[in-house]
Scaffold this active site. Structure first.
Site, PDB file in Angstrom:
ATOM      1  N   CYS A 114     -14.544  -1.268   5.328  1.00 37.08           N
ATOM      2  CA  CYS A 114     -13.567  -0.609   6.215  1.00 37.08           C
ATOM      3  C   CYS A 114     -14.224   0.028   7.441  1.00 37.08           C
ATOM      4  O   CYS A 114     -13.550   0.306   8.427  1.00 37.08           O
ATOM      5  CB  CYS A 114     -12.779   0.440   5.450  1.00 37.08           C
ATOM      6  SG  CYS A 114     -11.840  -0.259   4.084  1.00 37.08           S
ATOM      7  N   HIS A 251      -9.640   5.098  10.940  1.00 37.56           N
ATOM      8  CA  HIS A 251      -9.350   4.028   9.980  1.00 37.56           C
ATOM      9  C   HIS A 251      -8.072   4.425   9.246  1.00 37.56           C
ATOM     10  O   HIS A 251      -7.916   5.569   8.822  1.00 37.56           O
ATOM     11  CB  HIS A 251     -10.518   3.899   9.008  1.00 37.56           C
ATOM     12  CG  HIS A 251     -10.216   3.003   7.849  1.00 37.56           C
ATOM     13  ND1 HIS A 251      -9.644   1.762   8.011  1.00 37.56           N
ATOM     14  CD2 HIS A 251     -10.393   3.180   6.509  1.00 37.56           C
ATOM     15  CE1 HIS A 251      -9.485   1.209   6.822  1.00 37.56           C
ATOM     16  NE2 HIS A 251      -9.927   2.048   5.898  1.00 37.56           N
ATOM     17  N   ASN A 281      -3.611  -0.357   4.730  1.00 35.87           N
ATOM     18  CA  ASN A 281      -5.055  -0.343   4.999  1.00 35.87           C
ATOM     19  C   ASN A 281      -5.511  -1.787   5.242  1.00 35.87           C
ATOM     20  O   ASN A 281      -5.555  -2.583   4.312  1.00 35.87           O
ATOM     21  CB  ASN A 281      -5.774   0.279   3.798  1.00 35.87           C
ATOM     22  CG  ASN A 281      -7.279   0.363   3.972  1.00 35.87           C
ATOM     23  OD1 ASN A 281      -7.840  -0.235   4.892  1.00 35.87           O
ATOM     24  ND2 ASN A 281      -7.931   1.094   3.093  1.00 35.87           N
TER      25      ASN A 281
END
Ligand code: UT7
Length: 324
Positions: A114, A251, A281
Site C-alpha cells: 500500500c 492512503h 482500499n
C-alpha cells in the site's frame, strides 16, 4: 539552480463494475452498517473478468498524459507500483510501456504494497534529480479483488481495484520550498511486522498467488502512529510545518485511520482528500486515484502544498511533500 520533479498531469481509471456493501451482505455474515462505521467504505470497484492490472494502468497513464498535454514518446521512464501484477514477470511497467506504444526509455515495478506509490514517487524524484530521466510516469495499479479470500469477512469487504497515474517532469527550481515539485520524502520499513499484512502464497513458497491475510486491529494502531510520524518527518525535511499544508492525500485504507492521522497532525478534515467511501482500499493505487479525483473536483490547485502518506504490508510506510 536545483532540479525539481514537477507534476504535469494526473489521471485515473476505475473498472466499470461497482460493488456496494450490500453485495457482501448477501454472501457473508456482515452488514453495510459495520463496513461503513468501521472503515468508511460504501462501495468499491472490481475488475471485470480478463481485466488486468496493466490494462487499468495503461488507461490511467493515458489520462495523465492527456492531462499534461503530452504523448507517450515524451516519456523516458515508467514506474508501476503494484503487488498484483498480471504475471510474476515481466514487470507490469514494461507491459504499460508497450501498451502506450513506447519503444524507448525504461520501465520497472516497485513493490511496497500500500506504500508502493509513495516509494515509486520518491524513486522517480531521485531519478529526475540525478538526471537519469526527464519525464517519468508514476503509476499505482492493483487488482486486489483477485487475492481476496471472499469467505474472510475481516478483509474481503475492505479492498477494491483501480489505477492512478502522475506524470512528473524535470524543471529548474531555486532550491527553496517555494518551488513547485517534490520538496522532500521520508521512507521507512520494518520487516519484523510481516505477519500483520501478507499474502499466504508466492513463487518460491507455494507456487500460487495466495490470499491476503491481515491483523486489522494491531495494524490500525501502528498506522496512525507511523503515518503521522512520517508526514512530520517529510515536512521537517522540506522546512515546512502543518500550517503550510493545503492538502493531505492519505492512503485510503480506513476513514478512522485517515481522521486519526489528521488529528495527530493537528489538521482539519477539510484539508484531507477522502475517496475511501467510493474506492475502498486500492493499495498502491489509492493515492494517485485520490490525487486525480482531488484535482478533478477542484480541491488541489497549482502551488498547493500536498502531503501524501501511506502504510502497508512489510510494514513499509512513508510520505512525500510536494508543491502541486
Ligand atoms: O492498506 C494497508 C493498511 N491497512 C490498514 O491499515 C487496515 C487497518 N485496520 C483496519 O482498518 C481495521 O482494523 C478494520 C476495519 C480491519 C477492523 O476494524 P476494528 O475496529 O479494528 O475491528 P476489529 O478487527 O477489532 O473487529 C471487531 C469485531 C470483531 O468481532 P468480535 O471479536 O468483537 O466479536 C470481528 O470479528 O468486528 C468483527 N468483524 C466483522 N463484523 C461484521 C470483522 N469483520 C467484520 C465484518 N462484518 N466484515
Amino acid at each position: 539552480m536545483t532540479t525539481r520533479a514537477v507534476v504535469r498531469g494526473v489521471g485515473h481509471y476505475l473498472p466499470e463494475r461497482v460493488v456496494p456493501n450490500s453485495w457482501f451482505e448477501e454472501r457473508i455474515d456482515t452488514s453495510d452498517e459495520w463496513i461503513r462505521t468501521r472503515s468508511g467504505i460504501e462501495r468499491r470497484h472490481f475488475a471485470a473478468e480478463g481485466e488486468t492490472t496493466s490494462m487499468m494502468a495503461i488507461e490511467a497513464a493515458k489520462a495523465a498524459l492527456d492531462d499534461a498535454g503530452m504523448k507517450s514518446e515524451d516519456v523516458d521512464a515508467v514506474i508501476v507500483a503494484t503487488s498484483t501484477p498480471d504475471l510474476t514477470f515481466p514487470s507490469c511497467a514494461t507491459m504499460v510501456q508497450a501498451g502506450l506504444g513506447m519503444t524507448g526509455g525504461f520501465a520497472f515495478d516497485v513493490q511496497a504494497v500500500c506504500a508502493g506509490f509513495v516509494f515509486a514517487l520518491a524513486n522517480a524524484n531521485a531519478m529526475i534529480i540525478s538526471g537519469q530521466a526527464e519525464r517519468v510516469l508514476v503509476i499505482g495499479a492493483e487488482t486486489f479483488s483477485r487475492i481476496l479470500d471472499m469467505e474472510d469477512r475481516s478483509t474481503c469487504v475492505l479492498f477494491g481495484d483501480g489505477a492512478g497515474a502522475v506524470l512528473l517532469e524535470a524543471a529548474e527550481g531555486t532550491g527553496e520550498n517555494t518551488d513547485r515539485g517534490i520538496l522532500a520524502s521520508d521512507l521507512n520499513s520494518d520487516g519484523r511486522y510481516r505477519e500483520m499484512l501478507y499474502v499466504d502464497g508466492g513463487v518460491s513458497t507455494t507456487g500460487t498467488a495466495g490470499k491476503l491475510r491481515m491483523q486489522g486491529n494491531p495494524l490500525f494502531r501502528q498506522a496512525v502512529e507511523k503515518l503521522a510520524a512520517t508526514a512530520d518527518a517529510a515536512l521537517g525535511k522540506a522546512g515546512l510545518t502543518h500550517g503550510d499544508v493545503d492538502w493531505i492525500v492519505p492512503h485510503q485504507a480506513n476513514i478512522r485511520i485517515i481522521a486519526g492521522t489528521a488529528k495527530k497532525l493537528d489538521m482539519s478534515m477539510d484539508n484531507v482528500v477522502v475517496t475511501v467511501q467510493d474506492h475502498g482500499n486500492t493499495s498502491a493505487a489509492s493515492i494517485p486515484l485520490a490525487l486525480s479525483v482531488g484535482k478533478a473536483n477542484g480541491q488541489i490547485r497549482e502551488n498547493d502544498v500536498v502531503v501524501v502518506e501511506a502504510i502497508g504490508g512489510g510494514l513499509a510506510w512513508g510520505a512525500v511533500v510536494l508543491r502541486w
